[in-house]
Motif scaffolding. Structure first.
Motif, short mmCIF file in Angstrom:
data_model
loop_
_atom_site.label_atom_id
_atom_site.label_comp_id
_atom_site.label_asym_id
_atom_site.label_seq_id
_atom_site.Cartn_x
_atom_site.Cartn_y
_atom_site.Cartn_z
N GLU A 121 0.89 -1.26 -0.08
CA GLU A 121 -0.07 0.06 -0.04
C GLU A 121 0.71 1.19 -0.09
O GLU A 121 0.52 2.28 -0.75
CB GLU A 121 -1.05 -0.10 1.09
CG GLU A 121 -1.92 1.16 1.23
CD GLU A 121 -2.88 1.03 -0.12
OE1 GLU A 121 -2.88 2.20 -0.53
OE2 GLU A 121 -3.15 0.31 -0.55
N ARG A 124 2.29 1.62 -3.44
CA ARG A 124 0.87 2.25 -4.32
C ARG A 124 0.78 3.75 -3.96
O ARG A 124 0.83 4.53 -5.03
CB ARG A 124 -0.32 1.38 -4.15
CG ARG A 124 -0.38 0.35 -4.59
CD ARG A 124 -1.94 -0.12 -4.38
NE ARG A 124 -1.78 -1.67 -4.75
CZ ARG A 124 -3.06 -2.20 -4.76
NH1 ARG A 124 -4.00 -1.93 -4.48
NH2 ARG A 124 -3.14 -3.30 -4.94
N ASN A 132 0.05 0.42 -10.17
CA ASN A 132 -1.17 -0.38 -10.54
C ASN A 132 -0.89 -1.19 -11.92
O ASN A 132 -1.37 -2.28 -11.96
CB ASN A 132 -2.23 0.57 -10.77
CG ASN A 132 -2.61 1.24 -9.47
OD1 ASN A 132 -2.50 0.59 -8.31
ND2 ASN A 132 -3.20 2.48 -9.31
#
Length: 149
Positions: A121, A124, A132
């Motif tokens: 996370e 990201r 992604n």
């Protein structure tokens, strides 16, 4: 070393010198995604103790030649791949430990699983769109690998 084997020497460690059956020329698979889960005695063969080692190894290659086509995103791709494989491995280990009532080990794998998910996370959030796209590619490959291997 293993000319007729489908296992490359980079992931195989010969253990025939340790084995009660050296003529079998056994190998242990190892790699960055290798994890020993359990080791126990399980009966005998010809009066000799039989030992079982249960392991999980995700045979994945994060350094495919096409990785270089990513240019300055290659390190990011490696990091994402390593984290996703860690998540998959730790989930498998956690599930195994729960099924086998190895609660202390299960708790440790659960902690590592949470840590890896947080790492993914964080990656990201920092990297946005690039991650992604990389994750989608890795998930497609992983699903293919799980279904067809």
């Amino acid at each position: 070393m293993f000319p007729t084997s489908v296992v490359s020497t980079i992931c195989a460690v010969p253990i025939s010198k340790l084995s009660f059956y050296p003529h079998e020329e056994e190998v242990l698979l190892r790699g960055p995604f290798f994890q020993v889960l359990n080791f126990y005695k399980n009966g005998t063969i010809d009066g000799r103790s039989l030992y079982v080692i249960e392991v999980v190894m995700l045979n994945s290659n994060r350094d495919h030649p096409s990785n270089e086509e990513l240019g300055d995103k290659a390190d990011l791709a490696r990091s994402v791949f390593r984290t996703i494989v860690g998540i998959r491995r730790n989930q498998f280990c956690y599930d195994y430990c729960m099924r086998n009532k190895m609660t202390d080990d299960a708790e440790a794998y659960c902690d590592k699983l949470k840590e890896d998910k947080k790492t993914l996370e964080d990656i990201r959030r920092r990297s946005c769109m690039h991650v992604n796209v990389i994750i989608i590619i890795i998930i497609i490959y992983t699903l293919w690998f799980v279904v067809y291997v």
